[in-house]
Write an enzyme that holds these catalytic residues in place. Structure first.
Site, PDB file in Angstrom:
ATOM      1  N   ASP A   1       0.845  -1.193   0.000  1.00 42.53           N
ATOM      2  CA  ASP A   1       0.000   0.000   0.000  1.00 42.53           C
ATOM      3  C   ASP A   1       0.887   1.252   0.000  1.00 42.53           C
ATOM      4  O   ASP A   1       1.742   1.402   0.888  1.00 42.53           O
ATOM      5  CB  ASP A   1      -0.881  -0.031   1.263  1.00 42.53           C
ATOM      6  CG  ASP A   1      -2.060   0.922   1.165  1.00 42.53           C
ATOM      7  OD1 ASP A   1      -2.112   1.723   0.212  1.00 42.53           O
ATOM      8  OD2 ASP A   1      -2.932   0.857   2.058  1.00 42.53           O
ATOM      9  N   ASP A   2       0.704   2.106  -0.971  1.00 39.68           N
ATOM     10  CA  ASP A   2       1.460   3.374  -1.045  1.00 39.68           C
ATOM     11  C   ASP A   2       2.977   3.166  -1.131  1.00 39.68           C
ATOM     12  O   ASP A   2       3.745   4.012  -0.674  1.00 39.68           O
ATOM     13  CB  ASP A   2       1.176   4.284   0.170  1.00 39.68           C
ATOM     14  CG  ASP A   2      -0.250   4.817   0.196  1.00 39.68           C
ATOM     15  OD1 ASP A   2      -1.070   4.396  -0.631  1.00 39.68           O
ATOM     16  OD2 ASP A   2      -0.533   5.675   1.056  1.00 39.68           O
TER      17      ASP A   2
ATOM     18  N   CYS B   1      -5.966   4.593  -3.439  1.00 35.70           N
ATOM     19  CA  CYS B   1      -6.308   3.181  -3.214  1.00 35.70           C
ATOM     20  C   CYS B   1      -7.487   2.604  -3.975  1.00 35.70           C
ATOM     21  O   CYS B   1      -7.321   1.745  -4.833  1.00 35.70           O
ATOM     22  CB  CYS B   1      -6.594   2.953  -1.730  1.00 35.70           C
ATOM     23  SG  CYS B   1      -5.214   3.262  -0.656  1.00 35.70           S
TER      24      CYS B   1
ATOM     25  N   ARG C   1      -7.320  -0.340  -6.891  1.00 36.55           N
ATOM     26  CA  ARG C   1      -7.610  -1.737  -6.546  1.00 36.55           C
ATOM     27  C   ARG C   1      -8.759  -2.289  -7.366  1.00 36.55           C
ATOM     28  O   ARG C   1      -8.760  -3.459  -7.754  1.00 36.55           O
ATOM     29  CB  ARG C   1      -7.921  -1.843  -5.051  1.00 36.55           C
ATOM     30  CG  ARG C   1      -6.671  -1.650  -4.218  1.00 36.55           C
ATOM     31  CD  ARG C   1      -6.947  -1.152  -2.820  1.00 36.55           C
ATOM     32  NE  ARG C   1      -5.682  -0.751  -2.228  1.00 36.55           N
ATOM     33  CZ  ARG C   1      -5.034  -1.458  -1.306  1.00 36.55           C
ATOM     34  NH1 ARG C   1      -5.570  -2.539  -0.803  1.00 36.55           N
ATOM     35  NH2 ARG C   1      -3.866  -1.049  -0.864  1.00 36.55           N
TER      36      ARG C   1
ATOM     37  N   LYS D   1      -6.073  -5.673   3.239  1.00 36.13           N
ATOM     38  CA  LYS D   1      -6.927  -4.482   3.092  1.00 36.13           C
ATOM     39  C   LYS D   1      -7.726  -4.512   1.790  1.00 36.13           C
ATOM     40  O   LYS D   1      -7.164  -4.590   0.710  1.00 36.13           O
ATOM     41  CB  LYS D   1      -6.041  -3.231   3.134  1.00 36.13           C
ATOM     42  CG  LYS D   1      -6.797  -1.954   2.782  1.00 36.13           C
ATOM     43  CD  LYS D   1      -5.912  -0.746   2.917  1.00 36.13           C
ATOM     44  CE  LYS D   1      -6.237   0.275   1.840  1.00 36.13           C
ATOM     45  NZ  LYS D   1      -5.367   1.448   1.902  1.00 36.13           N
TER      46      LYS D   1
ATOM     47  N   HIS E   1     -10.805  -2.230   0.811  1.00 38.00           N
ATOM     48  CA  HIS E   1     -11.085  -0.857   0.357  1.00 38.00           C
ATOM     49  C   HIS E   1     -11.956  -0.759  -0.886  1.00 38.00           C
ATOM     50  O   HIS E   1     -11.818   0.168  -1.692  1.00 38.00           O
ATOM     51  CB  HIS E   1      -9.792  -0.040   0.177  1.00 38.00           C
ATOM     52  CG  HIS E   1      -9.976   1.372   0.662  1.00 38.00           C
ATOM     53  ND1 HIS E   1      -8.955   2.287   0.774  1.00 38.00           N
ATOM     54  CD2 HIS E   1     -11.113   2.017   1.059  1.00 38.00           C
ATOM     55  CE1 HIS E   1      -9.444   3.430   1.223  1.00 38.00           C
ATOM     56  NE2 HIS E   1     -10.749   3.279   1.398  1.00 38.00           N
TER      57      HIS E   1
ATOM     58  N   SER F   1      -8.612   1.609   4.862  1.00 37.07           N
ATOM     59  CA  SER F   1      -7.300   1.966   5.418  1.00 37.07           C
ATOM     60  C   SER F   1      -7.366   2.202   6.917  1.00 37.07           C
ATOM     61  O   SER F   1      -8.359   2.739   7.424  1.00 37.07           O
ATOM     62  CB  SER F   1      -6.779   3.252   4.771  1.00 37.07           C
ATOM     63  OG  SER F   1      -6.810   3.140   3.385  1.00 37.07           O
TER      64      SER F   1
ATOM     65  N   HIS G   1       1.297   2.156   4.219  1.00 35.87           N
ATOM     66  CA  HIS G   1       0.377   3.289   4.362  1.00 35.87           C
ATOM     67  C   HIS G   1       0.600   3.941   5.725  1.00 35.87           C
ATOM     68  O   HIS G   1       0.918   3.256   6.693  1.00 35.87           O
ATOM     69  CB  HIS G   1      -1.056   2.762   4.247  1.00 35.87           C
ATOM     70  CG  HIS G   1      -2.077   3.823   3.975  1.00 35.87           C
ATOM     71  ND1 HIS G   1      -2.404   4.785   4.889  1.00 35.87           N
ATOM     72  CD2 HIS G   1      -2.836   4.065   2.881  1.00 35.87           C
ATOM     73  CE1 HIS G   1      -3.338   5.585   4.373  1.00 35.87           C
ATOM     74  NE2 HIS G   1      -3.616   5.165   3.148  1.00 35.87           N
TER      75      HIS G   1
ATOM     76  N   ASP H   1      -0.285  -0.256  -4.897  1.00 36.59           N
ATOM     77  CA  ASP H   1      -1.531   0.282  -5.466  1.00 36.59           C
ATOM     78  C   ASP H   1      -1.396   1.713  -5.976  1.00 36.59           C
ATOM     79  O   ASP H   1      -2.172   2.146  -6.820  1.00 36.59           O
ATOM     80  CB  ASP H   1      -2.695   0.173  -4.460  1.00 36.59           C
ATOM     81  CG  ASP H   1      -2.489   1.057  -3.231  1.00 36.59           C
ATOM     82  OD1 ASP H   1      -1.339   1.420  -2.914  1.00 36.59           O
ATOM     83  OD2 ASP H   1      -3.504   1.380  -2.569  1.00 36.59           O
ATOM     84  N   ASN H   2      -0.416   2.450  -5.460  1.00 41.50           N
ATOM     85  CA  ASN H   2      -0.197   3.834  -5.923  1.00 41.50           C
ATOM     86  C   ASN H   2       1.125   4.329  -5.352  1.00 41.50           C
ATOM     87  O   ASN H   2       1.744   3.656  -4.521  1.00 41.50           O
ATOM     88  CB  ASN H   2      -1.353   4.766  -5.520  1.00 41.50           C
ATOM     89  CG  ASN H   2      -1.687   4.722  -4.045  1.00 41.50           C
ATOM     90  OD1 ASN H   2      -2.679   4.137  -3.632  1.00 41.50           O
ATOM     91  ND2 ASN H   2      -0.834   5.322  -3.226  1.00 41.50           N
TER      92      ASN H   2
ATOM     93  N   LYS I   1       1.812  10.341  -4.446  1.00 42.12           N
ATOM     94  CA  LYS I   1       0.405   9.967  -4.312  1.00 42.12           C
ATOM     95  C   LYS I   1      -0.508  11.165  -4.581  1.00 42.12           C
ATOM     96  O   LYS I   1      -0.182  12.303  -4.211  1.00 42.12           O
ATOM     97  CB  LYS I   1       0.177   9.441  -2.887  1.00 42.12           C
ATOM     98  CG  LYS I   1      -1.201   8.883  -2.625  1.00 42.12           C
ATOM     99  CD  LYS I   1      -1.291   8.241  -1.242  1.00 42.12           C
ATOM    100  CE  LYS I   1      -2.698   7.716  -0.974  1.00 42.12           C
ATOM    101  NZ  LYS I   1      -2.821   7.058   0.330  1.00 42.12           N
TER     102      LYS I   1
HETATM  103 CA   LIG Z   1      -2.767   3.132  -1.402  1.00 41.45          CA
END
Ligand SMILES: [Ca+2]
Ligand SMILES: *[C@@H]1O[C@H](CO)[C@@H](O)[C@H](O)[C@H]1NC(C)=O
Ligand SMILES: *[C@@H]1O[C@H](CO)[C@@H](O)[C@H](O)[C@H]1NC(C)=O
Ligand SMILES: *[C@@H]1O[C@H](CO)[C@@H](O)[C@H](O)[C@H]1NC(C)=O
Ligand SMILES: *[C@@H]1O[C@H](CO)[C@@H](O)[C@H](O)[C@H]1NC(C)=O
Ligand SMILES: *[C@@H]1O[C@H](CO)[C@@H](O)[C@H](O)[C@H]1NC(C)=O
Ligand SMILES: *[C@@H]1O[C@H](CO)[C@@H](O)[C@H](O)[C@H]1NC(C)=O
Ligand SMILES: *[C@@H]1O[C@H](CO)[C@@H](O)[C@H](O)[C@H]1NC(C)=O
Length: 549
Positions: free
Chosen positions: A61-62, A101, A105, A155, A157, A182, A258, A310-311, A331
């Protein structure tokens, strides 16, 4: 004369290309041999590989392009991920569909742009009753239909719903353990369970719930033990699948890295890079555990592992934020720092380790998996393409020709802000984001840079200039290219069918609560720590009838 010169040039270029190609092939061959040898050492040949590969998707994540030690971060330590990456095909030009996110996703799991499936603007808030539409077909649904065991740990989301109808178990996953959104969206985002904390808790949000299938089993979730519980569940799932000899799909989207970052005791204070480095350490450990479980069950060579993020990195936490490396901003923006993230694919039986500069996207996972497993997906309208030719030969021309890059809040009048073909990238609009740090030294990254139209579009050669620093748009040499990009974008916008946005309507009663959203005093009454005596009784049906009557 001129023609001859041209021919010579062409030949020279071709020759050079061939030499480079051969050299890369050679490197790949050497690497492949060493891996096969290693695999043979540890794996028992008497186990025949399953007819279809197992699929494992590991999603950080991130995690930014520059966050791994493999991608050059000087003080990150990610030995397990680095090792896996070295044995994999690494994609240098991999784009997600959104710099945040939920939309990213949704696209990963469906092969469809967020604007097609309505997962915009921004992300799902806990106070939203909606989710990924039930008529969307996810990779899990497809593989489950084909007889795969499917599990998701981590996660989600992509929404919860009034009756939990948008949870993973209704999108093709047999099993689910994890958080629905998150962990910074809960009542005490910077305070962790079991730790003293008297600050920054909101009185309007419920604590973070932990779901097992459709049931909340812990609220607030204990983040310090969460990763090891997710790992244990994933590893047990792999063992069970191995015993049943059925192929499986494991989707493991981690909470790391994250913000607010955390890690279990074992990793606290371990990294020179600070808190984010510790959480990266725990992520790395978790990846290593999954790989080890596959190895133990002799499944490593017959399993396709797709590792990505994811980003891009959140830069709001300054020196404790993530790192996009040499890419611009992070981001929340459509600069490469927001949407270009690491991807590598590991499958020793079929894929040679190496690097590919081909343009690929998270959208391409579903059609590629469908192609590898012989699924007929002709009934689906996809934005992804089958990139398996690149998996076999990283130097072939990518089946993906363009990538449209949408902002956090897509608008059909404006369309994608940028378009890339993998070599060049044109920004028709730019817009900063607070997620790229309002104190960023680069004036185009912060939110203070408003949505700005560029005519002609800003143009960068991302092969030569990955930091998108040197605008080429004024050079008449590129006017044909800009015309191509403009025409492609126009056509893309004309043909796109937008679904209604689902991430907007808010209702505080939508928040997941282990007891009842009509309990008092809300939301505090939604706390059901795992240790509390009443936690052992409720089952999914009881909770949901309580919740949603
Ligand atoms: Ca993310
Ligand atoms: C799902 O249903 C919605 C609403 O009826 C529709 O707009 C959308 O196109 C459908 N999506 C798919 C993938 O069929
Ligand atoms: C398309 O076909 C697949 C596989 O046959 C099926 O799982 C899926 O539900 C179908 N999706 C739609 C939108 O018709
Ligand atoms: C989740 O659902 C699956 C499939 O119905 C079931 O096998 C599994 O036992 C459930 N897990 C839990 C923890 O209830
Ligand atoms: C609480 O929020 C304030 C203001 O945003 C911030 O300065 C402080 O560091 C936060 N406290 C914790 C424990 O994160
Ligand atoms: C795929 O399914 C469609 C119906 O959804 C069918 O018309 C087509 O022939 C199938 N293709 C193959 C290769 O089986
Ligand atoms: C989309 O952009 C257009 C043009 O800037 C603007 O008029 C419109 O209000 C925007 N729509 C939304 C939903 O923000
Ligand atoms: C992108 O377009 C330029 C100009 O047409 C071309 O030279 C380049 O090869 C293209 N890149 C890819 C990866 O196709």
């Amino acid at each position: 004369m001129r023609g001859l010169l041209y021919l010579c040039l062409l030949l020279v270029t071709r020759c050079e290309c061939e030499v480079v190609k051969q050299k890369i092939r050679l490197d790949n061959e050497v690497l492949k041999r060493s891996i096969i040898e290693r695999t043979e050492e540890t794996e028992d040949d008497s186990t025949p590989p399953p007819p279809s590969p197992n699929i494992v998707v590991l999603l950080a994540d991130d995690l930014g392009y520059g966050d791994l030690s493999f991608s050059g971060h000087p003080t990150s330590r990610t030995p397990e991920i680095d090792k896996l990456a070295r044995e994999s095909l690494f994609f240098t030009h991999h784009y997600v569909t959104s710099p945040i996110c939920s939309p990213s996703r949704a696209s990963l799991l469906t092969g469809r742009l967020q604007v097609r499936n309505g997962i915009y603007p921004w992300t799902f808030n806990p106070m939203n009753f909606l989710g990924l539409p039930r008529n969307e077909t996810t990779i899990a649904t497809l593989l489950k239909d084909k007889g795969y065991h499917t599990m998701m740990t981590g996660k989600w989301h992509l929404g919860v719903g009034r009756q939990g109808e948008y949870l993973p178990i209704h999108h093709g996953f047999d099993h689910y353990l994890g958080l629905p959104y998150s962990h910074n969206m809960c009542s005490c985002p910077t305070c962790f369970p079991g730790r003293p904390c008297h600050e920054n808790c909101t009185s309007t949000s419920v604590s973070c719930p932990l779901y097992s299938n459709g049931t909340i089993v812990e609220q607030p979730v204990d983040l310090f033990t969460l990763t090891s519980r997710l790992v244990k569940t994933a590893v047990t799932f792999i063992a069970d699948a191995a015993a049943s000899r059925k192929p499986f799909f494991l989707y493991f989207p981690f909470l790391h890295v994250h913000d607010p970052q955390f890690s279990s005791e074992k990793f606290v204070g371990k990294s020179l890079r600070g808190t984010i480095g510790n959480s990266l350490y725990e992520l790395d450990w978790a990846v290593g555990q999954v790989v080890e479980a596959l190895r133990q069950h002799h499944l490593l060579s017959s399993t396709l592992i797709w590792f990505s993020s994811d980003n891009g990195p959140s830069l709001t936490m300054h020196e404790q934020g993530g790192c996009a490396g040499l890419l611009r901003c992070g981001k929340g923006t459509t600069w490469d720092g927001g949407v270009r993230v690491p991807l590598f694919v590991h499958w020793p039986l079929r894929i040679s380790p190496g690097r590919s500069d081909g343009l690929v996207s998270a959208l391409d996972l579903l059609p590629t998996v469908a192609s590898l497993t012989g699924l007929n997906i002709s009934n689906l309208t996809l934005d992804g393409v089958d990139i398996s030719p690149l998996l076999w030969d990283p130097l072939v021309v990518s089946p993906r020709k363009y990538m449209a890059i949408y902002p956090v809040d897509p608008n059909s009048t404006i369309g994608p802000l940028a378009v890339t073909n993998g070599t060049y990238k044109a920004h028709f609009y730019t817009q900063g984001s607070y997620l790229s740090d309002d104190d960023n030294y680069d004036p185009l990254c912060p939110e203070s840079h408003p949505l700005t139209k560029h005519n002609p579009p800003l143009l960068f050669n991302v092969h030569h200039d990955p930091g998108e620093r040197y605008d080429l748009s004024a050079d008449p040499k590129y006017s044909d290219l800009l015309r191509d990009f403009t025409a492609w974008r126009k056509n893309h916008m004309k043909n796109m069918i937008w679904d209604i946005p689902r991430a907007t309507p808010l209702d505080s009663r939508a928040q997941p609560c282990c007891t009842s959203t009509s309990c008092e005093p809300f939301p505090k009454c939604c706390d059901c720590p795992a240790s509390a005596p009443h936690r052992s009784t409720p089952n999914s049906n009881d909770i949901h009838s309580l919740l949603f009557l």
